[in-house]
Design a protein around this motif. Structure first.
Motif, PDB file in Angstrom:
ATOM      1  N   GLY A  19     -16.139   9.926 -10.258  1.00 55.69           N
ATOM      2  CA  GLY A  19     -16.339  11.440 -10.886  1.00 55.69           C
ATOM      3  C   GLY A  19     -16.285  12.190 -10.127  1.00 55.69           C
ATOM      4  N   ILE A  20     -16.270  11.616  -8.548  1.00 60.09           N
ATOM      5  CA  ILE A  20     -15.980  11.966  -7.025  1.00 60.09           C
ATOM      6  C   ILE A  20     -14.594  12.496  -6.590  1.00 60.09           C
ATOM      7  N   SER A  21     -15.227  13.104  -5.757  1.00 59.37           N
ATOM      8  CA  SER A  21     -14.203  13.452  -4.407  1.00 59.37           C
ATOM      9  C   SER A  21     -14.864  12.963  -3.587  1.00 59.37           C
ATOM     10  N   GLY A  22     -14.142  11.628  -2.494  1.00 52.81           N
ATOM     11  CA  GLY A  22     -15.049  11.524  -0.989  1.00 52.81           C
ATOM     12  C   GLY A  22     -13.598  11.317   0.002  1.00 52.81           C
ATOM     13  N   VAL A  23     -14.333  11.513   1.321  1.00 46.08           N
ATOM     14  CA  VAL A  23     -13.913  11.214   2.834  1.00 46.08           C
ATOM     15  C   VAL A  23     -14.424  10.353   3.462  1.00 46.08           C
ATOM     16  N   ASP A  24     -13.763   8.851   4.338  1.00 52.13           N
ATOM     17  CA  ASP A  24     -14.563   8.113   4.704  1.00 52.13           C
ATOM     18  C   ASP A  24     -15.062   8.488   6.410  1.00 52.13           C
ATOM     19  N   VAL A  25     -16.309   8.062   6.192  1.00 44.61           N
ATOM     20  CA  VAL A  25     -16.639   8.210   7.404  1.00 44.61           C
ATOM     21  C   VAL A  25     -16.859   7.303   8.433  1.00 44.61           C
ATOM     22  N   THR A  43     -15.557   2.287   3.260  1.00 43.40           N
ATOM     23  CA  THR A  43     -13.871   2.883   2.982  1.00 43.40           C
ATOM     24  C   THR A  43     -14.091   3.503   1.208  1.00 43.40           C
ATOM     25  N   LEU A  44     -12.967   5.076   1.643  1.00 41.79           N
ATOM     26  CA  LEU A  44     -12.634   5.146   0.044  1.00 41.79           C
ATOM     27  C   LEU A  44     -11.983   3.633  -0.540  1.00 41.79           C
ATOM     28  N   GLU A  45     -11.041   3.796   0.122  1.00 35.57           N
ATOM     29  CA  GLU A  45      -9.899   2.269  -0.319  1.00 35.57           C
ATOM     30  C   GLU A  45     -11.206   1.105  -1.001  1.00 35.57           C
ATOM     31  N   GLU A  46     -12.584   0.691  -0.070  1.00 36.20           N
ATOM     32  CA  GLU A  46     -12.712  -0.391  -0.525  1.00 36.20           C
ATOM     33  C   GLU A  46     -13.723  -0.185  -2.006  1.00 36.20           C
ATOM     34  N   ASP A  66       1.183  -0.986   0.322  1.00 34.86           N
ATOM     35  CA  ASP A  66       0.209   0.379   0.244  1.00 34.86           C
ATOM     36  C   ASP A  66       1.095   1.016  -0.021  1.00 34.86           C
ATOM     37  N   ILE A  67       1.105   2.005  -1.534  1.00 32.93           N
ATOM     38  CA  ILE A  67       1.425   3.443  -1.744  1.00 32.93           C
ATOM     39  C   ILE A  67       0.496   4.114  -1.498  1.00 32.93           C
ATOM     40  N   GLU A  68       1.353   5.595  -0.616  1.00 40.93           N
ATOM     41  CA  GLU A  68      -0.119   6.713  -0.331  1.00 40.93           C
ATOM     42  C   GLU A  68      -1.720   6.205  -0.876  1.00 40.93           C
ATOM     43  N   GLY A  69      -1.998   5.147  -0.256  1.00 39.97           N
ATOM     44  CA  GLY A  69      -3.779   4.769  -0.829  1.00 39.97           C
ATOM     45  C   GLY A  69      -4.002   4.281  -2.227  1.00 39.97           C
ATOM     46  N   ARG A  70      -2.345   4.082  -3.138  1.00 39.59           N
ATOM     47  CA  ARG A  70      -2.729   2.925  -4.022  1.00 39.59           C
ATOM     48  C   ARG A  70      -2.013   1.241  -3.256  1.00 39.59           C
ATOM     49  N   LYS A  71      -2.961   0.748  -3.931  1.00 39.62           N
ATOM     50  CA  LYS A  71      -2.340  -0.940  -3.894  1.00 39.62           C
ATOM     51  C   LYS A  71      -1.744  -1.007  -5.224  1.00 39.62           C
ATOM     52  N   VAL A 103     -22.074   4.830   8.104  1.00 38.99           N
ATOM     53  CA  VAL A 103     -21.041   4.686   7.433  1.00 38.99           C
ATOM     54  C   VAL A 103     -20.555   4.168   6.305  1.00 38.99           C
ATOM     55  N   GLY A 104     -20.205   5.008   5.514  1.00 39.96           N
ATOM     56  CA  GLY A 104     -19.696   4.541   3.881  1.00 39.96           C
ATOM     57  C   GLY A 104     -18.667   6.282   3.903  1.00 39.96           C
ATOM     58  N   VAL A 105     -19.460   6.249   2.701  1.00 41.21           N
ATOM     59  CA  VAL A 105     -18.077   7.773   2.035  1.00 41.21           C
ATOM     60  C   VAL A 105     -18.037   9.080   1.458  1.00 41.21           C
ATOM     61  N   TYR A 106     -18.343  10.174   1.944  1.00 46.17           N
ATOM     62  CA  TYR A 106     -18.957  10.837   2.131  1.00 46.17           C
ATOM     63  C   TYR A 106     -18.016  12.455   0.922  1.00 46.17           C
ATOM     64  N   VAL A 107     -19.454  12.182   0.338  1.00 44.45           N
ATOM     65  CA  VAL A 107     -19.376  12.521  -1.311  1.00 44.45           C
ATOM     66  C   VAL A 107     -19.184  14.518  -1.208  1.00 44.45           C
TER      67      VAL A 107
END
Length: 225
Positions: free
Chosen positions: A135-141, A187-190, A59-64, A153-157
């Motif tokens: 086409g979104i940017s999001g953050v983990d809830v 999560t955004l990763e999921e 895992d490098i800076e959020g990329r697998k 719990v999920g990904v806030y847009v």
């Protein structure tokens, strides 16, 4: 997502490194790393080791990334340099090392067979063709944030890109993504990992919670550019 770029050099008759076949690698094969550790003062440094392992997921800076592991010394400045085999063929692109006290000989390279199609697509199209984009940017809830703001719990847009697949499907800023293609999302990763199972043009269902109501949209994945 693969940490690869293509640079064009406007010169003729340059020497060219031959590309090898990373699918033929075996643990114990010779590995030669070439690069500029710590900058131009040590430019063109060569270190030698072996292929320590194959298909390591890092895992490098959020990329697998799935990488080649080597004990050939790789230091800051080696990134982007060649990992070559005993024939001098490039079998990987050096990318990262594990820098932890007491740990030595854990360097990693992107397999050249994963690099080739990315490079070919960048040269031909200017982007990697076929990669899907929502086409979104999001953050983990997280659970604590969910309790604090009364959200699931999920990904806030945080943002929906204009003319994107998300906007055309009807998604809005403030939606919380809870399911993608029938898979629960926390999560955004999921979300990004599930997205990789599809290609541009595929249609998938996406569920969001908006102002306490669960909504389902059919999303036609666009092409990442």
């Amino acid at each position: 997502s693969t940490d690869i770029a293509v640079i064009k050099i406007d010169l003729n008759n340059l020497p060219v490194a031959e590309l090898g076949d990373s699918t033929q690698l075996k643990v114990g094969d010779l590995a030669v790393a070439i690069g500029n550790p710590l900058g131009m003062e040590f430019a063109g440094s060569v270190t030698v080791g072996v292929i320590s392992a194959l298909n390591r997921t890092i895992d490098i800076e959020g990329r697998k990334l799935t990488l080649i592991q080597t004990d050939a010394a790789i230091n800051p400045g080696n990134s982007g340099g060649a990992l070559a085999n005993s024939k001098g063929e490039v079998i990987g692109i050096n990318t990262v090392k594990i820098a932890v006290g007491g740990v030595e000989g854990l360097g990693f390279a992107i397999p050249i067979n994963e690099v080739k199609p990315v490079v070919d697509s960048l040269i031909k199209y200017g982007y990697v063709k076929g990669r899907p984009q929502i086409g979104i940017s999001g953050v983990d809830v997280t659970e604590s944030i969910a309790k604090q703001y009364d959200l699931p719990v999920g990904v806030y847009v945080r943002e929906v890109a204009p003319f994107s697949a998300a906007e055309q499907a009807g998604m809005k800023r403030g939606d919380v993504i809870v399911s993608f293609a029938g898979k629960p999302i926390k999560t955004l990763e999921e979300l990004n990992n599930h997205k990789k199972n599809y290609k541009a043009g595929d249609q998938v269902d996406i569920e969001v919670l908006r102002e306490g109501k669960k909504l389902k949209f059919q999303l036609k994945l666009a092409e990442e550019r």
